[in-house]
Design a protein around this motif. Structure first.
Motif, PDB file in Angstrom:
ATOM      1  N   SER A  76      -3.850 -64.885  -6.351  1.00  7.85           N
ATOM      2  CA  SER A  76      -2.849 -65.080  -7.395  1.00  7.85           C
ATOM      3  C   SER A  76      -3.314 -64.586  -8.755  1.00  7.85           C
ATOM      4  O   SER A  76      -4.480 -64.727  -9.114  1.00  7.85           O
ATOM      5  CB  SER A  76      -2.492 -66.568  -7.531  1.00  7.85           C
ATOM      6  OG  SER A  76      -1.756 -67.001  -6.420  1.00  7.85           O
ATOM      7  N   PHE A  77      -2.364 -64.059  -9.498  1.00  6.92           N
ATOM      8  CA  PHE A  77      -2.530 -63.751 -10.912  1.00  6.92           C
ATOM      9  C   PHE A  77      -1.914 -64.927 -11.660  1.00  6.92           C
ATOM     10  O   PHE A  77      -0.735 -65.242 -11.442  1.00  6.92           O
ATOM     11  CB  PHE A  77      -1.788 -62.476 -11.290  1.00  6.92           C
ATOM     12  CG  PHE A  77      -2.112 -61.290 -10.420  1.00  6.92           C
ATOM     13  CD1 PHE A  77      -3.359 -60.697 -10.465  1.00  6.92           C
ATOM     14  CD2 PHE A  77      -1.162 -60.759  -9.574  1.00  6.92           C
ATOM     15  CE1 PHE A  77      -3.660 -59.595  -9.674  1.00  6.92           C
ATOM     16  CE2 PHE A  77      -1.442 -59.652  -8.783  1.00  6.92           C
ATOM     17  CZ  PHE A  77      -2.703 -59.076  -8.832  1.00  6.92           C
ATOM     18  N   ILE A  78      -2.671 -65.570 -12.535  1.00  6.67           N
ATOM     19  CA  ILE A  78      -2.125 -66.712 -13.270  1.00  6.67           C
ATOM     20  C   ILE A  78      -2.531 -66.656 -14.740  1.00  6.67           C
ATOM     21  O   ILE A  78      -3.536 -66.053 -15.096  1.00  6.67           O
ATOM     22  CB  ILE A  78      -2.551 -68.072 -12.658  1.00  6.67           C
ATOM     23  CG1 ILE A  78      -4.068 -68.261 -12.713  1.00  6.67           C
ATOM     24  CG2 ILE A  78      -2.029 -68.221 -11.234  1.00  6.67           C
ATOM     25  CD1 ILE A  78      -4.516 -69.658 -12.284  1.00  6.67           C
ATOM     26  N   THR A  79      -1.734 -67.332 -15.560  1.00  3.22           N
ATOM     27  CA  THR A  79      -2.057 -67.471 -16.982  1.00  3.22           C
ATOM     28  C   THR A  79      -2.937 -68.700 -17.164  1.00  3.22           C
ATOM     29  O   THR A  79      -3.146 -69.477 -16.221  1.00  3.22           O
ATOM     30  CB  THR A  79      -0.763 -67.639 -17.791  1.00  3.22           C
ATOM     31  OG1 THR A  79      -0.122 -68.852 -17.382  1.00  3.22           O
ATOM     32  CG2 THR A  79       0.185 -66.456 -17.590  1.00  3.22           C
ATOM     33  N   LEU A  80      -3.418 -68.906 -18.364  1.00  2.00           N
ATOM     34  CA  LEU A  80      -4.234 -70.098 -18.640  1.00  2.00           C
ATOM     35  C   LEU A  80      -3.483 -71.389 -18.362  1.00  2.00           C
ATOM     36  O   LEU A  80      -4.092 -72.391 -17.984  1.00  2.00           O
ATOM     37  CB  LEU A  80      -4.705 -70.089 -20.103  1.00  2.00           C
ATOM     38  CG  LEU A  80      -5.748 -69.045 -20.468  1.00  2.00           C
ATOM     39  CD1 LEU A  80      -5.955 -69.021 -21.979  1.00  2.00           C
ATOM     40  CD2 LEU A  80      -7.065 -69.315 -19.746  1.00  2.00           C
ATOM     41  N   ASP A  81      -2.155 -71.363 -18.524  1.00  2.00           N
ATOM     42  CA  ASP A  81      -1.376 -72.565 -18.223  1.00  2.00           C
ATOM     43  C   ASP A  81      -0.787 -72.537 -16.821  1.00  2.00           C
ATOM     44  O   ASP A  81       0.119 -73.292 -16.495  1.00  2.00           O
ATOM     45  CB  ASP A  81      -0.300 -72.828 -19.281  1.00  2.00           C
ATOM     46  CG  ASP A  81       0.662 -71.672 -19.491  1.00  2.00           C
ATOM     47  OD1 ASP A  81       0.340 -70.536 -19.092  1.00  2.00           O
ATOM     48  OD2 ASP A  81       1.738 -71.900 -20.071  1.00  2.00           O
ATOM     49  N   GLY A  82      -1.323 -71.681 -15.954  1.00  2.48           N
ATOM     50  CA  GLY A  82      -1.000 -71.719 -14.532  1.00  2.48           C
ATOM     51  C   GLY A  82       0.234 -70.973 -14.094  1.00  2.48           C
ATOM     52  O   GLY A  82       0.607 -71.025 -12.924  1.00  2.48           O
TER      53      GLY A  82
END
Length: 197
Positions: free
Chosen positions: A8-14
């Motif tokens: 998965s590619f995710i941001t710091l807030d998921g």
């Protein structure tokens, strides 16, 4: 038994929704499609290429439909993608012109697939499917690419349903652009303790 590996590619807030492009997934009014586009660098690309080696795929319906429209015409970007087996979890979609696509009805079929003989199975995108896999302790490994931004809203990787579970970090990188890449293996139950003096 086959391993199920979530990539998965995710941001710091998921947030994991629509990393690749503006029209990829606008459900829920999502406005930030293509959020990973400006972060590519040599380290990130090298890790990504290693994960794009041919492997069986397990996909949710929405991700499958996006990919079935795109990858048959763009195999040069992912050699072998059209030849691998695509297992699609859907109660509504039953067939596709994309070769080597096999349709599964739900959890029982996923468990049967996991307990079969064969190579490891990769899960890309497929937020709802990942929630189900996590809820039923069917994820053996996580390969997370954590990008240095927050979006505040959108589909999230661990949005409800994940059981308490421990993982062991097996490999990690930090790219020049600030992407943290971590590979984690399932490591049993959560251990607790007491830090009080």
């Amino acid at each position: 038994m086959r391993k199920i590996i979530v990539l998965s590619f995710i941001t710091l807030d998921g947030v994991m929704q629509a990393p690749g492009g503006p029209e990829e997934d606008t459900s829920g009014g999502f406005e930030y499609g293509g959020w990973l586009a400006s972060y590519g660098d040599e380290v990130f690309n090298k890790v990504l290429q290693s994960e794009m080696e041919p492997a069986d795929l397990l996909l949710g319906r929405k991700t499958f439909e996006i990919w079935a429209d795109y990858w048959p015409k763009h195999e040069d970007g992912w050699p072998g993608i059209n030849d691998v087996t695509k297992y699609v979890v859907s109660t509504t979609l039953k067939n596709s012109d994309w070769k080597n696509s096999i349709f599964l009805n739900g959890l029982a079929d996923i468990k049967k697939l996991k307990n079969s003989n064969g190579s490891n199975i990769q899960v890309w995108g497929s937020a709802n499917l990942i929630q189900t896999l996590l809820e039923h302790d069917l994820v053996d490994e996580l390969s997370l690419k954590i990008f240095p931004l927050t979006l505040g809203k959108g589909k999230k990787l661990f949005d409800g349903g994940a059981i308490p579970a421990a993982f062991t970090l097996t490999e990690s990188w930090v790219t020049p652009g600030g992407i943290i890449i971590g590979k984690y293996r399932r490591a049993g139950k959560v251990k607790t303790g007491n830090l009080a003096v």
